[in-house]
Design an enzyme around this catalytic site. Structure first.
Site, short mmCIF file in Angstrom:
data_model
loop_
_atom_site.label_atom_id
_atom_site.label_comp_id
_atom_site.label_asym_id
_atom_site.label_seq_id
_atom_site.Cartn_x
_atom_site.Cartn_y
_atom_site.Cartn_z
N LYS A 484 1.26 -1.01 0.08
CA LYS A 484 0.26 0.15 -0.01
C LYS A 484 0.70 1.06 -0.17
O LYS A 484 1.92 1.66 0.32
CB LYS A 484 -0.75 -0.12 0.87
N ARG A 582 -10.52 0.59 14.83
CA ARG A 582 -10.18 0.84 13.09
C ARG A 582 -11.35 0.86 12.05
O ARG A 582 -12.23 1.01 11.75
CB ARG A 582 -9.03 1.28 12.75
N TYR A 710 15.03 32.11 4.40
CA TYR A 710 13.43 32.88 4.59
C TYR A 710 14.06 33.12 6.35
O TYR A 710 14.27 32.31 7.14
CB TYR A 710 12.33 31.59 4.89
N MET A 759 10.51 24.97 0.32
CA MET A 759 9.81 24.52 -0.73
C MET A 759 10.30 23.72 -1.22
O MET A 759 10.73 21.98 -1.38
CB MET A 759 8.61 25.16 -1.69
#
Ligand SMILES: *Cc1c(COP(=O)(O)O)cnc(C)c1O
Length: 814
Positions: A484, A582, A710, A759
């Site tokens: 998965k 769950r 930054y 980023m």
């Protein structure tokens, strides 16, 4: 392993002194730094030319090791542990391994020869591991110490051994024969390497054949000299390119751009296979593998499908893209004459570029005088049409005039100083040198620098980890591998393909889309979908996926569609909630579940499963046991009422490790496959799978008082070299890793991340590191590990792995 000390005393012929002969040994160690050293370890104090392990015994006693094999009892240690005193600890280690080996009775392949041992071993492991639990020597552990250490790693789960034996002088092989006790012999290419220890070829061959004294069959290439030396009583299974009387006659080999087609005759039948290689050594090694497969009665179709997947074995003859459109063959690993021949052969097979250069160090271990040796080398190079030769080392420099268009340097440093003047461009370069010359520095200069961030996935490590967990399973227990979330971030289809090759029983995905992508990519294994939405049921049925059903609503919805489509016994998986809270049927819903399913012809309960909430944390052992008990009760009730025999499964990775009695008919392996365990001891047995890498885009120097990034979060206190790396939080690097918390590795050194992570980029301090723009950067991998990052970032490895964004290219290698 579980052997009483009193038996070992007899096996290694020791005099005993110490606490108690009733002690039981579970592991063997020769490494004082190993974390495995504990009260049940038997430590062999080996004495080498530079190192005497007896000096560590005092510390080991202190840290709890209780059993030692020694040549003498170190001062101050008598009475504090069990000491088995022997004449020679290495011989004792070998005798012990030989005894341990004799307690197992499965087939064991013993491989020797001058070339190809490691490759044949690695390939056979790959070819046979779908059908056997293979134990093999790691890397090229083929020495007097390496072989016994490989053999003591056998356990009850293995059913096939593959060990290689290498010798450099007479006498050594008889010793290795006793340790390996091969039942099937494989003799690979007999060349001229490592000749120093032998009088002549015949003596060398005779010594090697000692490995096969008691085999039931010997596999080898028919050869006059070998035939003369062979004991006629040995049963042989031979192959040949020339002699049609060999058991397997290779009557044709045809090479094209994709590889080589090999046609053979065996028992009056002709068959063929193709391998993705063109060089003679690979062809011979592949034929050795073919012989073993034939011996094991594999049919020709299966043989050709498996051999088609052979891959280059690491650490040898690596093909790389070089600077200025060059191609590199990296063999910065050995420099004997025979392997030079092999490397030149490989160079010849790389016909892409016309110009060929060889960078060659002094040659060792030839057994010839330098005069004769370099005359032969020069002849070999001439016959391979090499355009230029760059010799590195004092000896090869002396013989410079034997070569055409040759330039030499005294050492590797001198070469590096003159690198720019050599103007490498548009050529294939073979870099071949003895280890001591450290030619990896040359390779690094010649290698093209990548300009991107990649996640490198080591497929061999995945196979290794799979086999590690498989070896923990009781016979007949099936294995489902969870792929998965894009194989935990590592790549879905590529990994599924590998798992299909290894014949795992099931794959597990979270959503239908993931399963559909795998089926569309050609995966034929059954796939269970953990969270199917009702809206995806049609697609699930259409693609032959198998839904997990976890509530009555879902069950009724699925049954409605199953009825409309008039399905017969469509496999579904019933999930029970035993405490995770769950997904899953709770106890109260079981009667209605049974009533609904009973007699329904449209579906079949293929399996019943539940999921453990804290299998990794032994503090909650009682809770886990209660989950397992509830699973037992509920699933038994369903089975009894429905009168079928579904597969039952509850264990995830740490469940496999911690609750071996709850394996039922299947386990669900997840994170462990990707090389992560939360048990430090187990972690040692797993191999690292993913390495997140990038490169330095730019380096600048800033003065004290200047800031980085930054928000000016980093202020330089002194002159600082700052490197910018093109990876940021959008790639999955947590911002929490910035501002002095985290680091990356450049040139094996830590470079602290300074300022905030952006980023798409981050900046590191490289003031103390000798590096350049374009140099490689490791964010995680072997070091630091994903587990380390997770711990520092107060999260779990699962999150780190699955956060790596899809824009980061995945590169798979073996
Ligand atoms: C993810 C998952 C697993 C595998 O868990 P690991 O801890 O990664 O081994 C097993 N079962 C279910 C239901 C899962 O969701």
């Amino acid at each position: 392993m579980s052997i009483a000390l009193k038996n070992i005393v007899l096996v290694v012929q020791a005099t005993w002194s110490g606490e108690s002969l009733d002690a039981v040994v579970e592991t063997v160690s020769i490494d004082s730094r190993s974390l495995q050293n504990s009260s049940h370890t038997l430590f062999f104090a080996l004495v080498g030319p530079n190192n005497d392990a007896h000096t560590y015994i005092k510390d080991l006693v202190h840290s709890g090791v209780k059993n030692f094999v020694v040549q003498y009892i170190p001062e101050g240690c008598a009475g504090k542990a069990n000491f088995l005193v022997v004449q020679n600890t290495l011989t004792a280690l070998q005798d012990f391994a030989a005894y341990y080996r004799s307690t197992f009775h499965f087939p064991v392949l013993g491989i020797t020869g001058s070339n190809g041992k490691t490759i044949v071993k690695e390939w056979l492991n790959f070819l046979l591991s779908p059908d056997f639990n293979v134990i093999r020597s790691p890397k090229s552990y083929n020495s007097q110490v390496g072989v016994p250490l490989s053999v003591v790693a056998i356990n009850e789960k293995h059913n096939l051994g593959i060990f290689e034996a290498g010798i450099s002088t007479v006498q050594e092989m008889a010793q290795l024969q006793k340790v390996i006790q091969p039942t099937i012999g494989v003799l690979t290419n007999i060349g001229t390497s490592h000749d120093e220890g032998f009088v002549n070829l015949e003596q060398k061959i005779k010594q090697k054949l000692l490995l096969f004294e008691h085999v039931s069959v010997l596999i080898y290439q028919k050869n006059k000299v070998v035939d003369q030396c062979l004991d006629p009583a040995i049963q042989v299974f031979s192959w040949s390119f020339e002699d049609p009387k060999a058991s397997v006659f290779i009557f044709k080999k045809q090479t094209d751009a994709q590889g080589t087609l090999i046609e053979y005759r065996y028992k009056q039948n002709n068959a063929a296979f193709k391998i993705p290689f063109q060089d003679n050594a690979s062809i011979e090694n592949a034929i050795s593998c073919l012989m073993v497969l034939l011996h094991f009665n594999y049919d020709s179709t299966l043989i050709s499908s498996r051999l088609a997947l052979l891959f280059p074995v690491e650490m040898r003859l690596k093909l790389k893209d070089g600077i200025n459109n060059c191609t590199l063959i990296d063999d910065s690993y050995s420099s004997d004459f025979q392997s030079l021949k092999i490397a030149l052969d490989f160079l010849e097979s790389q016909k892409k570029l016309e110009n060929k250069t060889v960078i060659l160090s002094d040659i060792f271990q030839s057994g010839l005088s330098n005069e004769v040796l370099y005359a032969k080398v020069a002849q070999l190079i001439l016959s391979n049409n090499i355009h230029r030769v760059i010799g590195i080392g004092h000896t090869i420099s002396e013989f410079k005039d034997r070569f055409q268009n040759c330039i030499t340097f005294a050492d590797t440093a001198a070469f590096i100083d003159n690198f720019e003047t050599l103007e490498f461009a548009n050529e294939t370069i073979l870099v071949k040198g003895a280890r001591s010359f450290e030619f990896e520095q040359i390779v690094s200069l010649l290698e093209e620098k990548t300009h991107e961030t990649v996640l490198e996935i080591n497929l061999n490590a995945i196979s290794h980890n799979l086999n590690f967990f498989k070896s923990k399973l009781q016979p007949k227990v099936k294995i489902m591998v969870m792929v998965k979330a894009f194989g935990y971030g590592n790549g879905g289809l590529e990994i599924a393909n590998l798992l299909q090759h290894h014949k795992v029983d099931y794959l597990g995905v979270a959503f239908a889309d993931e399963g559909i992508a795998l089926k569309n990519g050609g995966i034929e294994l059954p796939i269970m979908v953990l969270n199917p939405e009702n809206s995806s049921f049609s697609a699930i049925i259409h693609h032959q996926l198998e839904p997990e059903i976890y509530c009555l609503k879902g069950l009724h919805a699925f049954l409605k569609i199953a009825k409309q489509k008039n399905l017969q016994h469509f496999p579904i998986h019933i999930k029970l909630d035993t405490g995770m809270h769950r997904l899953g049927f709770e106890k109260e819903a079981i009667p209605e579940l049974i009533a609904t399913l009973k007699g329904n012809p449209h579906v079949k309960v293929q399996s019943i499963l539940s999921h453990l909430a804290t299998s990794d944390d032994l503090v909650h052992r009682d809770f886990t046991i209660s989950q397992i008990n509830l699973f037992e009760t509920l699933s038994s009730r369903i089975i009894l009422e429905l009168e079928n025999h579904p597969i039952r499964h509850i264990l995830n990775t740490s469940g496999i490790s911690n609750y071996p009695d709850a394996q039922y008919n299947m386990v669900r392996l997840g994170i462990g496959l990707y090389g992560v365990s939360n048990d430090p001891l187990e972690q040692k047995y797993l191999e690292n799978v993913g390495t997140l890498k990038s490169v330095i885009s730019q380096i600048r120097t800033i003065a004290p008082g200047q800031s980085v990034g930054y928000g000016r979060k980093f202020m330089a206190q002194s002159t600082t070299n700052v490197a910018t790396i093109p990876i940021g939080y959008a790639d999955g690097i947590s911002r929490g890793w910035g501002n002095g918390v985290g680091f990356v590795i450049i040139k094996n050194k830590k470079a602290t991340i300074i300022g905030s992570i952006c980023m798409d980029m981050l900046m590191v301090d490289v003031t103390a590191i000798d590096c350049r723009e374009g140099d490689a950067v490791v964010i995680f991998g072997e070091k630091p590990t994903v587990s380390y990052l997770a711990k520092k970032l107060k999260t779990i490895p699962y999150e780190i792995l699955t956060s790596i964004s899809q824009r980061v290219k995945r590169v798979f290698y073996r």
